[in-house]
Design a protein around this motif. Structure first.
Motif: not given
Length: 836
Positions: A45-47, A169, A188, A191, A193, A195
């Protein structure tokens, strides 16, 4: 079995990674460590910012990202900088995931647009992000060639999705990103998320760099002898690439067996006259040419011959850095400076590494070579010094050659710096436009807050942000004054404080941004005018992007003719030079179109984002009754014939998509059919691929190099226009008494310049001129009698008395026409017409 069939029962990250890895193994693709790292981050699920060398398998990571998005039930978008790459990726993903899972959106094509995987240009995604904001149905974005973020005119489209899609993403990919710390933190923050930055991957095929002082031909001979081919020789102009290729014909590049293999692979491939004949000689010798001005079919030919290992040397331009799929072992730079449209400057580190990275391809090579050729004057000086030996007196007497005027000095120090340098950090190129404002105003919520976010939380510095804010305010006031938008006293049910008062759906859905203006302008034309069909074409042409090389050639030709006319009239030099300033390329309907544009923009201010440009390329070619090859030769556009054909293809698509049925006459329909068939016969890929997009589920099979387009006579409507044009071309030349040119057309069949002159002299003794206006080329003055393998044709002359008793009689060879892709005309008589 497609990759879609490998989706696991759940979206557990470990299960996703294992499923994709197993599929890759089944394809014979072992994941590199950096691919494993990137994919683990993606499924978690990370960039991901993937900054790894060319040839390191970024496409496989992109496929893994789409796979994860499908498993998670979110819509994924793949973006690329040019339509050709979007189309190529679309077909590749159809093969990988199944045609039902993949769609495509570009400026002129829309296929399966509700699919879970969408391929599109960056601009398309940017407009979706502006129109829908955080609520856009975009769960994942894979942006290829992300270094285009720095492009002055287009970089905004790579930035907008980062600003407007906080729930998505992101997977940002390029071989030349430079320092990405700012993007890592920014993604980061926006979003929420994590990165991950994946870089410094070990290149699957390591590069060896060298700087050489030998003459280029000697350098190439040594590379061939040491088995370092194929060699891509990089130039920074198309003319230099072609001239170099021709100069290398003296090298024995290929063996007899290799030349035979080349000839066999080429088969019956259709080379047109002009550059096509030049390319035919070159490739049969083992030398290719590759640049953006070539016909697509010629570029594909060079690529396939290279992929078969049959081309040892390819001379091309730096467009090699985007999209070419050729196994190259060695990249040879002929210079480390280029003219960028404003000035000549050193290559940037990003440019150098983008091109150099094409050397050495996984699966083909164990090492890639990057060779930089010293400047020519340095090579000559070194050669002279070597001849002088170690004798100090002789060395002092050597007269060193000076660099050419305007030369931007570079040498081994420049080479070393570029090799060691990291690509420059990407710089923001954010812009604001009317369409941006309208997209934001049209979506639910407070448009003022949404625009404030866009203008104050982008990647520009504060000074640039203030400039953009002022421009946006001026645009908003213009929209308000035009009544296109209005303030609301109270927010509506969707939270809007401003609303759009006109229906923009049609305006924003058509092929070209100015299509609504074009439709309005067609209504101003007189359908009964003999020029109606060509006037409609002129309106559509005014909405297309300018083919600068063609317009420049038209202007050069027009000024040359004007100078000759002024000299004949005895006009002095200074006055001639002043008068020449007003001579330009043809601009039909300019006054009408500019007046329509001025009136239209008052109610539609957003058209100011787009430039209306009256011009005539399709019309010019039709009125001159020229074939594609004749037109290219007339304006000396052999090096840009690919650009000419792409423009003609764009005009055909725009005419097909924009002009409504009720505005089409028989003559206009004939003209559009003629244009489509002309493009198809020169290079069928530009039309076939566009039409094939409607059926992407058809089996994807690479066509043989020598596969011909459909027989030109099968489209009888278009073929009749080709015949009419071929006959009228002779009428025009006869009217101008250009007997030499007529002889060039017909000498093979006994009608040389003298024969034409002798045939036409009695006509001009009887009549003082020969008409070439709209009535002269009309269907009423041509008679066609069809037989099984030939047509018998009479082209009647439009004489000033209206007697219509003179003309040209000819036969049309149908089989010969199918072979050549043009009307194969044999003149049988020129003179008074008899009634048989």
């Amino acid at each position: 079995m497609t990759l879609t069939d490998q989706l696991p029962g759940d979206n557990d990250p470990d299960a996703l990674y294992e499923a994709f890895s197993a599929w890759a193994d089944g394809q014979g693709l072992s994941l590199y460590p950096h691919q494993q790292e990137a994919l683990i981050e993606v499924v978690s699920g990370s960039n991901v910012i993937l900054s790894t060398p060319t040839g390191s398998g970024k496409s496989l990571v992109a496929a893994g990202a789409h796979f994860a998005a499908l498993a998670n039930g979110v819509r994924t978008f793949y973006t690329a900088p040019i339509k050709a790459l979007v189309s190529e990726k679309f077909f590749a993903l159809c093969e990988t995931f199944g045609a039902d899972k993949v769609g495509m959106l570009t400026g002129d094509a829309s296929v399966n647009e509700t699919a879970p995987i969408i391929c599109c240009t960056a601009e398309i995604l940017a407009n979706i992000a502006l129109r829908d904001g955080a609520d856009a149905d975009v769960g994942q974005v894979v942006m290829d060639e992300f270094h285009f973020y720095s492009e002055p005119d287009r970089g905004w489209a790579w930035q907008v999705p980062l600003l407007e899609l906080p729930r998505a993403q992101f997977v940002l990919m390029s071989a030349t990103l430079g320092d990405v710390t700012r993007f890592e933190k920014d993604l980061t923050r926006r979003t929420g998320r994590a990165t991950a930055v994946v870089k410094n991957a070990e290149r699957p095929v390591p590069l060896h760099f060298s700087y050489v002082l030998t003459p280029l031909q000697e350098t190439l001979e040594e590379l061939l002898q040491t088995k370092q081919a194929p060699v891509y020789v990089v130039h920074f102009t198309q003319a230099a690439a072609i001239e170099r290729a021709q100069a290398l014909m003296s090298i024995n590049v290929s063996t007899r067996a290799e030349k035979d293999a080349i000839a066999e692979l080429i088969g019956r491939f259709r080379f047109s006259s002009g550059f096509g004949k030049t390319l035919s000689r070159l490739v049969r010798h083992g030398i290719g040419v590759h640049h953006a001005g070539m016909l697509p079919k010629y570029r594909r030919l060079v690529e396939r011959l290279a992929q078969a290992g049959l081309l040892k040397i390819i001379c091309g331009t730096d467009t090699l850095g985007v999209g070419i799929n050729v196994p190259i072992r060695t990249v040879l730079f002929t210079a480390l400076s280029k003219y960028d449209g404003v000035r000549t400057r050193h290559l940037k580190a990003r440019e150098f590494h983008q091109i150099a990275g094409r050397a050495g391809r996984a699966g083909y090579d164990t090492v890639g070579m990057v060779v930089v050729q010293a400047p020519e004057h340095v090579v000559e000086n070194e050669k002279a010094l070597a001849k002088a030996g170690d004798d100090p007196k002789k060395r002092r007497k050597v007269v060193r050659k000076k660099p050419p005027e305007g030369f931007v000095s570079w040498g081994e120090a420049t080479f070393t710096r570029l090799v060691e340098a990291e690509p420059e950090p990407l710089t923001s190129s954010f812009q604001v436009s009317h369409s941006m404002l309208l997209n934001v105003i049209g979506r639910p919520g407070d448009a003022f807050q949404a625009m404030r976010h866009l203008l104050e939380d982008n990647h520009e510095d504060r000074k640039s942000q203030i400039r953009l804010i002022r421009r946006a305010i001026a645009m908003y006031r213009a929209l308000l004054a035009a009544g296109v938008v209005e303030k609301l006293d109270e927010p509506d049910e969707q939270g809007r404080t401003i609303r759009i008062t006109v229906d923009l759906q049609l305006d924003f859905a058509l092929n070209q941004p100015l299509s609504p203006l074009a439709l309005a302008s067609v209504d101003l034309l007189d359908r009964d005018s003999p020029t109606y069909a060509l006037d409609v074409v002129s309106i559509i042409e005014a909405t297309l992007d300018d083919p600068r090389q063609v317009l420049s050639a038209q202007q050069f030709k027009a000024r040359g003719e004007a100078v000759n006319a002024m000299k004949a009239d005895g006009i002095e030099y200074d006055e001639r030079m002043a008068l020449l300033e007003d001579v330009t390329y043809p601009k039909p309907l300019e006054e009408l179109l500019l007046a329509a544009y001025d009136a239209y923009r008052r109610g539609h201010p957003w058209v100011l984002d787009h430039h209306l440009s009256p011009k005539a390329v399709v019309r010019d070619m039709f009125e001159r009754a020229m074939t594609f090859t004749e037109y290219v030769g007339f304006y000396q556009l052999a090096r840009s014939e690919g650009l000419v054909l792409r423009y003609l293809a764009d005009a055909f698509k725009a005419l097909r998509q924009t002009v409504p049925d009720e505005a089409k006459t028989e003559e206009l329909t004939d003209l559009v059919e003629w244009l489509g068939e002309l493009v198809r016969q020169v290079d069928s890929s530009l039309i076939d691929e566009w039409e094939k997009l409607a059926n992407p589920e058809d089996e994807l099979v690479a066509k043989p190099l020598d596969e011909r387009p459909p027989a030109v006579t099968t489209n009888e409507r278009a073929f009749r226009v080709l015949v009419r044009n071929a006959m009228f071309r002779r009428v025009e030349l006869a009217a101008l008494r250009r007997y030499y040119d007529l002889g060039e057309l017909d000498a093979e069949y006994g009608w040389d310049a003298q024969s034409w002159q002798e045939a036409m002299e009695p006509y001009f003794e009887e009549y003082d001129r020969l008409g070439t206006g709209p009535n002269a080329r009309g269907p009423q003055l041509i008679q066609i009698e069809k037989e099984p393998e030939r047509w018998l044709v009479r082209q009647v002359f439009d004489d000033p008395e209206g007697d219509h008793d003179w003309g040209i009689t000819a036969e049309v060879d149908l089989l010969g026409s199918d072979e050549s892709g043009t009307a194969a005309i044999t003149v049988t008589d020129v003179g008074p017409l008899t009634t048989a």
